[in-house]
Motif scaffolding. Structure first.
Motif, PDB file in Angstrom:
ATOM      1  N   TRP A 235       5.527   5.795   9.608  1.00  0.00           N
ATOM      2  CA  TRP A 235       4.554   5.049   8.829  1.00  0.00           C
ATOM      3  C   TRP A 235       3.365   4.606   9.688  1.00  0.00           C
ATOM      4  O   TRP A 235       3.529   4.165  10.804  1.00  0.00           O
TER       5      TRP A 235
ATOM      6  N   SER B 151       0.724   4.602  -2.430  1.00  0.00           N
ATOM      7  CA  SER B 151       0.531   5.973  -1.947  1.00  0.00           C
ATOM      8  C   SER B 151       1.705   6.863  -2.373  1.00  0.00           C
ATOM      9  O   SER B 151       1.510   7.981  -2.832  1.00  0.00           O
ATOM     10  N   LEU B 152       2.917   6.314  -2.242  1.00  0.00           N
ATOM     11  CA  LEU B 152       4.091   7.101  -2.649  1.00  0.00           C
ATOM     12  C   LEU B 152       4.032   7.426  -4.139  1.00  0.00           C
ATOM     13  O   LEU B 152       4.272   8.554  -4.560  1.00  0.00           O
TER      14      LEU B 152
ATOM     15  N   ASP C 112       0.794  -1.234   0.000  1.00  0.00           N
ATOM     16  CA  ASP C 112       0.000   0.000   0.000  1.00  0.00           C
ATOM     17  C   ASP C 112       0.825   1.283   0.000  1.00  0.00           C
ATOM     18  O   ASP C 112       0.508   2.242  -0.675  1.00  0.00           O
ATOM     19  N   TRP C 113       1.899   1.237   0.813  1.00  0.00           N
ATOM     20  CA  TRP C 113       2.640   2.491   0.934  1.00  0.00           C
ATOM     21  C   TRP C 113       3.310   2.888  -0.378  1.00  0.00           C
ATOM     22  O   TRP C 113       3.438   4.067  -0.692  1.00  0.00           O
ATOM     23  N   THR C 114       3.694   1.890  -1.181  1.00  0.00           N
ATOM     24  CA  THR C 114       4.306   2.262  -2.468  1.00  0.00           C
ATOM     25  C   THR C 114       3.252   2.848  -3.405  1.00  0.00           C
ATOM     26  O   THR C 114       3.538   3.738  -4.185  1.00  0.00           O
TER      27      THR C 114
ATOM     28  N   ASN D  46       3.436  11.459   5.822  1.00  0.00           N
ATOM     29  CA  ASN D  46       3.017  10.080   6.040  1.00  0.00           C
ATOM     30  C   ASN D  46       3.923   9.291   6.970  1.00  0.00           C
ATOM     31  O   ASN D  46       3.692   8.118   7.217  1.00  0.00           O
TER      32      ASN D  46
END
Lengths: 76, 747
Positions: free
Chosen positions: B566, B369-370, B365-367, B563
């Motif tokens: 994390w 979002s990034l 998910d974080w990638t 963000n």
């Protein structure tokens, strides 16, 4: 003796001396403002300064403080 | 006397690492051609016409003067063009002149291409005479030959060639005529430099006698100098006491100079520099008389007819303001729909596609979002500026090329000079009201580094379009009846403070001799579309590469700030929120010492309108990520195209419609109402006004920062802007809040 800043649009004059030294003098000479050269004042800017002169058949503008350094003899 | 050509061969081999880099691997000879000429002689147009897209634009080392280069093949010969700054002379007083002469003397191009305005021969030849002193072969482009012909001028090209020892080719760069012949002449001359030696012009008996004497003495006492520099040039420069050269060659033999100049001085007085200028102009005048026949009947020229109206005492200023209004409107109204389109597309379909793509390959998910919030937003953010910068550059180039820029400076100089600025400062500052970034880039029209820096320092005080959304939210909440007046007062505050700061800077940082205003009013000309486009493209590309990369990097950085650590749930705990908490006490005396206000101000560094966005997120977080309705891929692609078409139509209709800035009406969106409610709870009218003043005045956004860094080759002037604006913003907001509280407006 008059200087360039005192002339009115339409006046023609011969440059009789350049009173300033250094960079300003050199710049004026580089632009063709030389002793003996004939100039004509074309216009004064709407707010009264700078002025537009014709010299060596092109138009040059300069501020009145700079024009004060240029001595001229009016040609009738 | 040592031949110049011999001298050259000795010099080039060891000292010239610069040139080695461009020798192509085929080991064929590369001709280095320096292009020199007066401003307004059509040098840029000529180079654009010859080199076009092969042009590479950079800066001269250590200064902010633009350097253009191009390397290309012509009939089997590789030619490297180096464009020197446009100058009237090779005196040691301006940055441009020093660059031009240093290049010619130290880098020793194989050939100088001297671009001359045929309609203004005498003043142009004054530079030519100085160029000939260097002894480097010269090819002369008698440019604007079409215009000269229309005027009925008859030029004796053979005569020019014979008298100066150059190859002269009539050209008309705007019509691309004569360019092939010009390049042929360049190749031919470079192939046989010894056959094309420039003439040594006679400066008059007294000067020549002194020069010979000095040359002889130099040969005896400072022979190494004559190896390093062209002899005639060096001798004349020493006679002129050219400070720059004297320092370079470390010449201090006063007695020697005294001996050489003794006779000259006793005959003509001490001012040898002026004497030389007169001698050079004398040659230029004499030559012009020989080779140029003007028609006897002179009609009033078009330029003078136009100027009668444009510079008229009563009409001059209204026409100027009208032209500025038109340019402002065209720049921002034409570009806005395209900027919005880029914004919508990167924010919509592209983000969507990226998230689908990343989802499909199982990225965490974080990638996602990034990639979407950080990378794609960052790219979009850079691209949004592209339309406005391209358009602004187009119009500025047009104003300069047409000759109106000089008139604008002429009309406005009195007013701008009062606060220590130059007449040409007006246009960059005006553009600043739309967006500070193009304003900063437009300062390149100012030649003098002092004028340029001062103008750039004051531009951030012009309230740009990005600050408007902040005003709209706050005035909408607190001053619904008089929001127009309140917003207007902020614009006026910016202008008033610019005047005050201008006066302060003039007396402090920029103390000393005010630069001169000795400016040619060139004839009006229609710039060629090709040249305009090449120039605009170069500038736009420059922005994308130079500033774009940094802006993008900072955008990604801010994503991390928002963000991390994390998994933060509450914005207060993100790095940004923590930074806001640290900063908040410093803002307490201003009436808005909350971490929310501080955090949104921090993000405003990216762009000031983001203040509103951040506040929206902090004060009124979206309850639940509204499930966006995504359409099928094909339809989305169609939408991209359709909305682009819409942007084109809007752009045109914006110009046709007579309304002013269109953005005001569209800012009022319903989603803002929730934010307004929250703002009403945490601010009072007084603190809201102090906050708006702070947003107006505090440090310029990062795009401005990178633009300033790019234009001024370093962080110095941005540092100054950052420092004074921080103090000014804090001081004004404090004054408003504390003063208002004392007056009982605090409730």
């Amino acid at each position: 003796m008059t200087n360039l800043s005192m002339l009115k649009p339409g006046d023609r004059a011969l440059i009789s001396n350049i009173g300033t030294k250094g960079a300003l003098r050199r710049r004026l000479m580089d632009m063709g403002v030389l002793v003996g050269e004939e100039i004509r004042v074309e216009k004064v800017a709407p707010l009264g300064d700078p002025i537009d002169i014709k010299i060596k058949s092109y138009h040059l503008s300069l501020r009145k403080t700079e024009a004060e350094e240029i001595g001229v003899e009016v040609v009738q | 006397m040592k031949s110049v050509v011999q001298l050259k061969d000795e010099v080039v081999a060891p000292a010239d690492g610069y040139r080695d880099a461009t020798v192509d691997s085929g080991a064929r000879r590369v001709i280095t051609v320096a292009v020199a000429g007066n401003p307004n002689a059509g040098k840029s147009t000529l180079i654009n016409a010859i080199a076009g897209s092969r042009l590479h634009v950079g800066n001269w080392p250590g200064v902010t003067v633009e350097k253009k280069e191009a390397s290309f093949e012509h009939q089997g010969t590789r030619i490297r063009l180096v464009d020197l700054p446009g100058t009237y002379s090779l005196s040691p007083y301006t940055q441009e002149e020093i660059i031009a002469r240093d290049y010619l003397v130290q880098e020793r191009p194989d050939l100088i291409l001297n671009v001359v305005d045929s309609t203004n021969l005498e003043r142009n030849l004054y530079l030519t005479v100085q160029i000939l002193e260097l002894g480097i072969p010269v090819v002369m482009a008698l440019n604007m030959s079409d215009e000269a012909q229309e005027k009925g001028y008859r030029l004796d090209v053979k005569g020019i060639e014979e008298m100066l020892g150059v190859v002269a080719v009539p050209t008309a760069a705007t019509r691309k005529s004569g360019l092939d012949q010009l390049l042929e002449a360049v190749v031919a001359t470079a192939a046989a430099p010894k056959l094309r030696r420039p003439k040594k012009l006679n400066y008059g008996y007294d000067i020549e006698t002194a020069a010979e004497l000095l040359a002889r003495e130099l040969a005896l006492e400072s022979a190494p100098l004559l190896e390093r520099f062209p002899e005639r040039w060096l001798v004349l420069k020493i006679m002129e006491r050219d400070e720059h050269v004297l320092r370079q060659v470390n010449f201090g033999d006063e007695a020697l100079l005294e001996r050489a100049l003794h006779h000259l001085r006793s005959e003509h007085g001490d001012d040898v520099e002026s004497l030389m200028a007169e001698a050079r102009y004398g040659l230029a005048s004499g030559l012009t008389r020989e080779v140029l026949r003007k028609p006897e009947l002179k009609k009033t020229e078009l330029t003078e007819k136009i100027d009668r109206v444009v510079l008229n005492r009563f009409l001059g200023i209204p026409i100027f303001l009208g032209a500025m209004w038109l340019m402002f409107k065209l720049t921002f109204d034409l570009s806005k729909p395209f900027g919005d389109w880029i914004n919508d597309m990167t924010g919509g379909p592209f983000k969507h596609w990226a998230s689908i793509l990343l989802g499909a390959i199982g990225a965490p998910d974080w990638t996602v979002s990034l990639a979407t919030e950080g990378v794609i937003s960052g790219v979009g953010f850079v691209l949004v500026f592209v339309p406005v910068i391209f358009l602004m550059m187009f119009f500025i180039t047009f104003l300069e090329g047409s000759g109106y820029m000089a008139r604008a400076a002429f009309v406005m100089d009195r007013a701008m000079h009062a606060i220590g600025l130059h007449g040409k400062s007006f246009i960059p500052m005006l553009l600043g009201f739309g967006c500070n970034v193009p304003g900063i880039y437009a300062t390149r029209t100012l030649e003098n580094p002092r004028d340029k820096a001062l103008t750039a320092l004051l531009i951030p005080l012009m309230s740009c379009g990005a600050r408007l959304p902040v005003y709209v939210v706050f005035t909408g909440a607190f001053f619904p009846r008089s929001s127009g007046t309140v917003i207007w007062s902020l614009y006026v505050m910016g202008i008033a403070l610019a005047i005050v700061m201008g006066l302060i800077f003039k007396k402090t940082l920029f103390r000393g001799e005010a630069p001169m205003f000795i400016m040619e009013l060139p004839p009006y000309r229609m710039p060629s579309l090709h040249s305009l486009c090449v120039h605009t493209w170069e500038k736009g590309k420059h922005f994308l590469i130079k500033a774009g990369t940094y802006i993008f990097a900072v955008s990604v950085l801010v994503w991390f700030l928002l963000n991390l650590p994390w998994g933060v749930e509450n914005r207060k705990d993100s790095y940004l929120g923590q930074a806001g908490q640290v900063m908040a006490p410093a803002l307490a005396p201003l009436g808005f010492g909350t971490w929310q206000a501080a955090s949104s101000l921090i993000t405003g560094v990216i762009a000031k309108e983001i203040v509103v966005g951040t506040m929206g997120e902090i004060y009124a977080p979206k309850k639940e990520e509204a499930k966006q309705e995504f359409k099928p891929f094909g339809e989305e692609v169609k939408e991209v195209a359709v909305s682009f078409g819409k942007a084109c139509r809007e752009s045109v209709s914006n110009v046709v419609s007579t309304f002013g800035i269109t953005s005001l009406d569209t800012q009022e969106k319903e989603e803002r109402s929730a934010l307004k409610g929250m703002v009403l709870k945490t601010f009072t009218p007084l603190t809201a006004y102090a906050f708006m003043a702070f947003v107006l005045l505090y440090m310029p956004c990062m795009v401005v920062a990178f633009a300033m860094r790019q234009e001024f080759n370093g962080w110095k002037w941005f540092g100054v802007a950052f420092a004074y604006q921080t103090v000014l913003a804090w001081g004004m907001a404090c004054l408003i809040y504390q003063g208002g509280t004392l007056l009982g407006l605090g409730g």
